[in-house]
Design an enzyme around this catalytic site. Sequence first.
Site, PDB file in Angstrom:
ATOM      1  N   ASN A   1       1.028  -1.146   0.005  1.00 33.86           N
ATOM      2  CA  ASN A   1       0.045  -0.012  -0.019  1.00 33.86           C
ATOM      3  C   ASN A   1       0.955   1.255   0.000  1.00 33.86           C
ATOM      4  O   ASN A   1       1.457   1.524   0.919  1.00 33.86           O
ATOM      5  CB  ASN A   1      -0.713  -0.328   1.292  1.00 33.86           C
ATOM      6  N   TRP A   2       1.089   1.891  -1.192  1.00 34.17           N
ATOM      7  CA  TRP A   2       1.847   3.219  -1.331  1.00 34.17           C
ATOM      8  C   TRP A   2       1.213   4.379  -0.458  1.00 34.17           C
ATOM      9  O   TRP A   2       1.884   5.350  -0.546  1.00 34.17           O
ATOM     10  CB  TRP A   2       2.137   3.383  -2.579  1.00 34.17           C
ATOM     11  N   LYS A   3      -0.073   4.189  -0.286  1.00 36.00           N
ATOM     12  CA  LYS A   3      -0.627   5.511   0.300  1.00 36.00           C
ATOM     13  C   LYS A   3      -0.556   6.617  -0.390  1.00 36.00           C
ATOM     14  O   LYS A   3      -0.410   6.559  -1.796  1.00 36.00           O
ATOM     15  CB  LYS A   3      -0.118   5.512   1.940  1.00 36.00           C
TER      16      LYS A   3
ATOM     17  N   HIS B   1      -9.492   1.008   5.244  1.00 29.65           N
ATOM     18  CA  HIS B   1      -8.129   1.269   6.053  1.00 29.65           C
ATOM     19  C   HIS B   1      -8.326   2.116   7.081  1.00 29.65           C
ATOM     20  O   HIS B   1      -9.230   3.142   6.995  1.00 29.65           O
ATOM     21  CB  HIS B   1      -7.031   2.003   4.991  1.00 29.65           C
TER      22      HIS B   1
ATOM     23  N   GLU C   1      -6.787   4.733   8.187  1.00 33.40           N
ATOM     24  CA  GLU C   1      -6.564   5.772   7.913  1.00 33.40           C
ATOM     25  C   GLU C   1      -7.582   6.601   7.236  1.00 33.40           C
ATOM     26  O   GLU C   1      -8.077   7.820   7.378  1.00 33.40           O
ATOM     27  CB  GLU C   1      -5.242   5.991   6.978  1.00 33.40           C
TER      28      GLU C   1
ATOM     29  N   GLU D   1      -4.931  -4.933  10.604  1.00 33.37           N
ATOM     30  CA  GLU D   1      -4.078  -3.926  10.932  1.00 33.37           C
ATOM     31  C   GLU D   1      -4.313  -3.175  12.157  1.00 33.37           C
ATOM     32  O   GLU D   1      -4.981  -2.276  12.015  1.00 33.37           O
ATOM     33  CB  GLU D   1      -3.894  -2.889   9.800  1.00 33.37           C
TER      34      GLU D   1
ATOM     35  N   GLY E   1       3.042   2.063  10.611  1.00 28.95           N
ATOM     36  CA  GLY E   1       3.876   3.153  10.372  1.00 28.95           C
ATOM     37  C   GLY E   1       4.801   3.617  11.913  1.00 28.95           C
ATOM     38  O   GLY E   1       5.435   4.579  11.894  1.00 28.95           O
TER      39      GLY E   1
ATOM     40  N   SER F   1       3.880  -2.207  10.214  1.00 28.06           N
ATOM     41  CA  SER F   1       5.418  -2.395  10.425  1.00 28.06           C
ATOM     42  C   SER F   1       5.717  -3.598  10.134  1.00 28.06           C
ATOM     43  O   SER F   1       6.796  -4.181  10.763  1.00 28.06           O
ATOM     44  CB  SER F   1       5.795  -1.997  11.812  1.00 28.06           C
TER      45      SER F   1
HETATM   46  P1  13P Z   1       3.317   0.244   7.333  1.00 24.62           P
HETATM   47  O1  13P Z   1       3.779  -1.051   6.866  1.00 24.62           O
HETATM   48  O2  13P Z   1       4.072   1.599   6.979  1.00 24.62           O
HETATM   49  O3  13P Z   1       3.441   0.242   9.007  1.00 24.62           O
HETATM   50  O4  13P Z   1       1.824   0.425   7.044  1.00 24.62           O
HETATM   51  C1  13P Z   1       1.008  -0.695   7.149  1.00 24.62           C
HETATM   52  C2  13P Z   1      -0.448  -0.081   6.302  1.00 24.62           C
HETATM   53  O5  13P Z   1      -1.068   0.651   7.206  1.00 24.62           O
HETATM   54  C3  13P Z   1      -0.322  -0.948   5.183  1.00 24.62           C
HETATM   55  O6  13P Z   1      -1.744  -0.499   4.873  1.00 24.62           O
END
Ligand code: 13P
Length: 242
Positions: free
Chosen positions: A9-11, A93, A95, A163, A169, A202
């Site tokens: 997931n590149w966000k 997600h 976020e 997650e 993160g 992570s």
């Molecule tokens: P990280 O791997 O940067 O912790 O992010 C996880 C995530 O939210 C994937 O959707």
Amino acid sequence: MPCKLAAGNWKMNGLRADLDELHKLVAMQPGPECGVLICPPATLLAPMAAIAEGSHVQLGGQDCHTDSSGAHTGDISATMLADAGARYVILGHSERRADHGEASSHVAAKARAAHTAGLIAIICVGETEAERDAGRTLEVVLAQLQGSTPDGANAANTVIAYEPVWAIGTGRTPTLEQIAEVHDALRAAVPDAGMSLLYGGSVKPGNAAEIFALDNVDGALVGGASLKAVDFGAIIAALDAA
Ligand code: 13P
């Protein structure tokens, strides 16, 4: 049987200059049976589709609207994602749940739209740190699963990603026992036992193998470590070997 999937997931990261990372992934070994997935920002979907065409690397969106078209400025539909070359879409997600107030019922409606457009929905669930500290992890995660998974969801059209919000993160991961506890509960609760269950939060080359060794972990949804092909490639190799 659930199949193994390494999803990146590149966000809100990635410019055209970063397309080189996709070239590198495409040149790597095919990896696990369900493959390798990159979910870039929507601006990179079309150029990535051109690069990944005919390769083992699949593409996905990071969100979609509940409608297939219409007057929704700034939104993107599942139909558009599919048209641009996506096979998957990440939904719910944390976020988006936090930044855009998405409730589970809304996520379920988006998943329905994804299924109608022929996309595989990756539905995300996960507790906050306060919820874990209060001993509510399983209650929260199972309620999100139940509320976010639409009728008709099955192993062919839906993947579940666990997650924990506090692990995203942050460099902090749950213990293997904590991951196993949630994944075992998810396996018992999903409407189709063959659904793939991803862990996210992570995941790095250094911890991927021990997470993938857990019984009900079928892959990972990776944020930061998916941005560089060298790191994501190591995670893919760990999944392939699990
Ligand atoms: P990280 O791997 O940067 O912790 O992010 C996880 C995530 O939210 C994937 O959707």
